[in-house]
Design an enzyme around this catalytic site. Structure first.
Site, mmCIF file in Angstrom:
data_model
loop_
_atom_site.group_PDB
_atom_site.id
_atom_site.type_symbol
_atom_site.label_atom_id
_atom_site.label_comp_id
_atom_site.label_asym_id
_atom_site.label_seq_id
_atom_site.Cartn_x
_atom_site.Cartn_y
_atom_site.Cartn_z
ATOM 1 N N CYS A 97 0.805 -1.220 0.000
ATOM 2 C CA CYS A 97 0.000 0.000 0.000
ATOM 3 C C CYS A 97 0.839 1.272 0.000
ATOM 4 O O CYS A 97 0.857 2.014 -0.974
ATOM 5 C CB CYS A 97 -0.933 -0.022 1.195
ATOM 6 S SG CYS A 97 -1.875 -1.540 1.306
HETATM 7 N N1 SAJ Z 1 6.505 2.935 8.524
HETATM 8 C C1 SAJ Z 1 7.615 3.720 8.890
HETATM 9 N N2 SAJ Z 1 7.429 4.693 9.826
HETATM 10 C C2 SAJ Z 1 6.209 4.934 10.411
HETATM 11 C C3 SAJ Z 1 5.088 4.111 10.009
HETATM 12 C C4 SAJ Z 1 5.280 3.115 9.062
HETATM 13 O O1 SAJ Z 1 8.715 3.559 8.395
HETATM 14 O O2 SAJ Z 1 6.129 5.821 11.261
HETATM 15 C C5 SAJ Z 1 6.692 1.881 7.504
HETATM 16 C C6 SAJ Z 1 6.370 0.480 8.025
HETATM 17 O O3 SAJ Z 1 7.519 -0.075 8.646
HETATM 18 C C7 SAJ Z 1 6.007 -0.257 6.737
HETATM 19 C C8 SAJ Z 1 5.346 0.824 5.906
HETATM 20 O O4 SAJ Z 1 5.726 2.072 6.476
HETATM 21 O O5 SAJ Z 1 7.173 -0.717 6.068
HETATM 22 C C9 SAJ Z 1 3.822 0.720 5.854
HETATM 23 O O6 SAJ Z 1 3.347 0.322 7.104
HETATM 24 P P1 SAJ Z 1 1.949 0.934 7.636
HETATM 25 O O7 SAJ Z 1 1.654 0.373 8.941
HETATM 26 O O8 SAJ Z 1 2.055 2.375 7.510
HETATM 27 O O9 SAJ Z 1 0.878 0.542 6.571
HETATM 28 P P2 SAJ Z 1 0.225 -0.760 5.871
HETATM 29 O O10 SAJ Z 1 0.760 -0.817 4.493
HETATM 30 O O11 SAJ Z 1 0.329 -1.967 6.676
HETATM 31 O O12 SAJ Z 1 -1.294 -0.286 5.863
HETATM 32 C C10 SAJ Z 1 -1.606 0.941 5.260
HETATM 33 C C11 SAJ Z 1 -2.541 1.645 6.236
HETATM 34 N N3 SAJ Z 1 -2.746 2.994 5.769
HETATM 35 C C12 SAJ Z 1 -2.842 3.980 6.655
HETATM 36 O O13 SAJ Z 1 -2.711 3.833 7.824
HETATM 37 C C13 SAJ Z 1 -3.152 5.321 6.058
HETATM 38 C C14 SAJ Z 1 -3.875 0.939 6.261
HETATM 39 O O14 SAJ Z 1 -4.804 1.685 7.010
HETATM 40 C C15 SAJ Z 1 -4.413 0.790 4.830
HETATM 41 O O15 SAJ Z 1 -5.645 0.176 4.814
HETATM 42 C C16 SAJ Z 1 -3.410 -0.024 4.067
HETATM 43 O O16 SAJ Z 1 -2.202 0.722 4.009
HETATM 44 C C17 SAJ Z 1 -3.976 -0.255 2.677
HETATM 45 O O17 SAJ Z 1 -4.434 -1.375 2.456
HETATM 46 O O18 SAJ Z 1 -4.004 0.684 1.904
#
Ligand code: SAJ
Length: 413
Positions: free
Chosen positions: A265
């Site tokens: 995502c």
């Molecule tokens: N990450 C960082 N720093 C942070 C937060 C995350 O480096 O402060 C990294 C994580 O380690 C990971 C990536 O970003 O590699 C994505 O992780 P995530 O927890 O942000 O997101 P996903 O991909 O598991 O889920 C996201 C979520 N989107 C949002 O919170 C806006 C989820 O709600 C969505 O439904 C999902 O994408 C989707 O299906 O689109």
């Protein structure tokens, strides 16, 4: 449309989005037909084994045994449903541009079977106009002659893998439909499944909102990754800075640096936005630079780790801890750790990895923490990883997860 047919739901794609939706619909007394192209996955699911971490085998078996759910590869079963939701992946192609092949195929596959009065919903994340300009034309051009009235809506998925709090029921859903009747029916459908179905004026608004949600995350993660590199060169502990800034009761949202962004995502959806901008003759320069900043993190982390090893060691041994794309899941889709390993190897390092939630990754197996190494990198802070064992052995550690802040022998990003 018979009364009995009124609560039959067909879901195209039984993965991270489709299967959780199926189980939530079963909880709301829908009879669900899960349609997927992969025979092996369909057999696994009908055998009561869930291919999705957030859906337990128990929950799946219960739904199957009471006849409320089944999986199939047979798209003709769509004819039985009053609602059809498309939940297929929308990845990037090798030019890192939108790849709607699976979405087009799904629309093509269901079109000959959509019964009159059926509601078709796309949950797949894509750029604004996808429902109106791609899905609807495919279905209208290939639907049965007597299916005069088909309703259409966009309700982008908001699945957050591994999230113990937010789920299909309590996560508000955005609904943007092609016309009023479609909107009424889509609101009724999501109203039966989740606590808050939020109406927006068009499918394009819903599609754009989903891209904004994930792009908001990408750019803020990029900001903190860039800020971290600035702090590191002047010996400022970025996590203390983030904690300090978080003391402000408004206007600041803490994000944490890391080895990069993974999953299907956050590294993907913003590139649907940048592509869409280019299609409209404009440039989402800010988002494009955020993407490149995050893309550079694996190399930055590799260089930081190797700079901790005595230069006389030709082929340093590096142990990576946590390879999943985020903590708490065994999901390695688009994990940035792939590039980290590649950069380390490119600089002559011998690399192994350990992750309690992942047994096999890119053809290699997780090693035990006894694997002799010159430096260890905590890439993803997985529950159950006994990192302190390494500290007691005096192994140098580069912690990309802020889970060992300030401990002896531990350097933080
Ligand atoms: N990450 C960082 N720093 C942070 C937060 C995350 O480096 O402060 C990294 C994580 O380690 C990971 C990536 O970003 O590699 C994505 O992780 P995530 O927890 O942000 O997101 P996903 O991909 O598991 O889920 C996201 C979520 N989107 C949002 O919170 C806006 C989820 O709600 C969505 O439904 C999902 O994408 C989707 O299906 O689109």
């Amino acid at each position: 449309m018979s009364a009995q047919q009124s609560k039959i739901l067909a879901i195209i794609g039984q993965g991270y989005v489709g299967l959780p939706l199926a189980m939530a619909a079963v909880d709301a007394d829908w009879t669900v037909i899960g349609i997927d192209n992969f025979v092996a996955k369909v057999e696994q699911i009908n055998g009561g084994s869930s291919p999705v971490e957030d859906i337990s085998d128990t929950k799946l078996k219960a739904a199957i045994s009471r006849g409320a759910y089944k999986a199939t590869t047979d798209f003709s079963e769509v004819a039985q449903a009053s609602v059809v939701t498309i939940c297929v992946p929308t990845p990037l192609d090798d030019k890192r541009e939108p790849d709607l092949t699976l979405l087009r195929n799904a629309a093509m596959a269901i079109a000959p079977y959509v019964s009159n009065e059926t509601l078709v919903i796309s949950e797949s994340t894509s750029y604004p106009g996808t429902l109106r300009d791609i899905i609807i034309p495919i279905i209208n051009q290939n639907k049965p002659k007597d299916s005069k009235n088909i309703y259409f809506a966009s309700a982008p998925e908001r699945v957050n893998p591994g999230d113990a709090i937010w789920n299909q029921k309590n996560t508000p859903r955005l609904i943007g439909a092609i016309d009023q009747e479609s909107q009424k029916r889509a609101l009724a459908f999501y109203g039966s499944i989740c606590d808050a179905a939020i109406s927006v004026s068009t499918p394009e608004i819903a599609e754009a909102a989903k891209l904004l949600e994930n792009t908001f995350r990408l750019v803020n993660i990029a900001l903190i990754n860039e800020f971290t590199q600035l702090c590191s060169t002047s010996g400022i502990n970025v996590h203390e800075v983030i904690d300090a800034a978080s003391s402000k009761p408004y206007g600041f949202m803490p994000f944490r640096p890391g080895v990069g962004v993974g999953g299907h995502c956050i590294p993907v959806d913003p590139l649907y936005l940048t592509w869409w901008a280019r299609q409209n003759g404009s440039k989402a320069a800010f988002v494009e630079s955020a993407d490149s900043i995050n893309h550079a993190m694996p190399k930055y982390v590799a260089d930081r780790a190797l700079s901790m090893v005595d230069a006389s060691i030709q082929n340093p041994k590096v142990l990576i801890l946590g390879v999943a794309y985020k903590p708490g899941v065994g999901d390695v889709r688009e994990t940035p750790v792939s590039e980290l390993r590649a950069h380390l190897k490119a600089q002559g390092a011998e690399v192994a990895w350990h992750d309690p939630l992942v047994s096999v990754w890119e053809g290699t197996k997780s090693v035990s923490l006894d694997w002799e190494c010159d430096v260890a990198i905590i890439a993803t802070n997985q529950p159950g990883m006994k990192v302190t064992e390494l500290i007691s052995k005096g192994i140098q550690i580069l912690d990309c997860t802020n889970s060992l802040n300030g401990q002896k022998g531990v350097s933080s990003l």
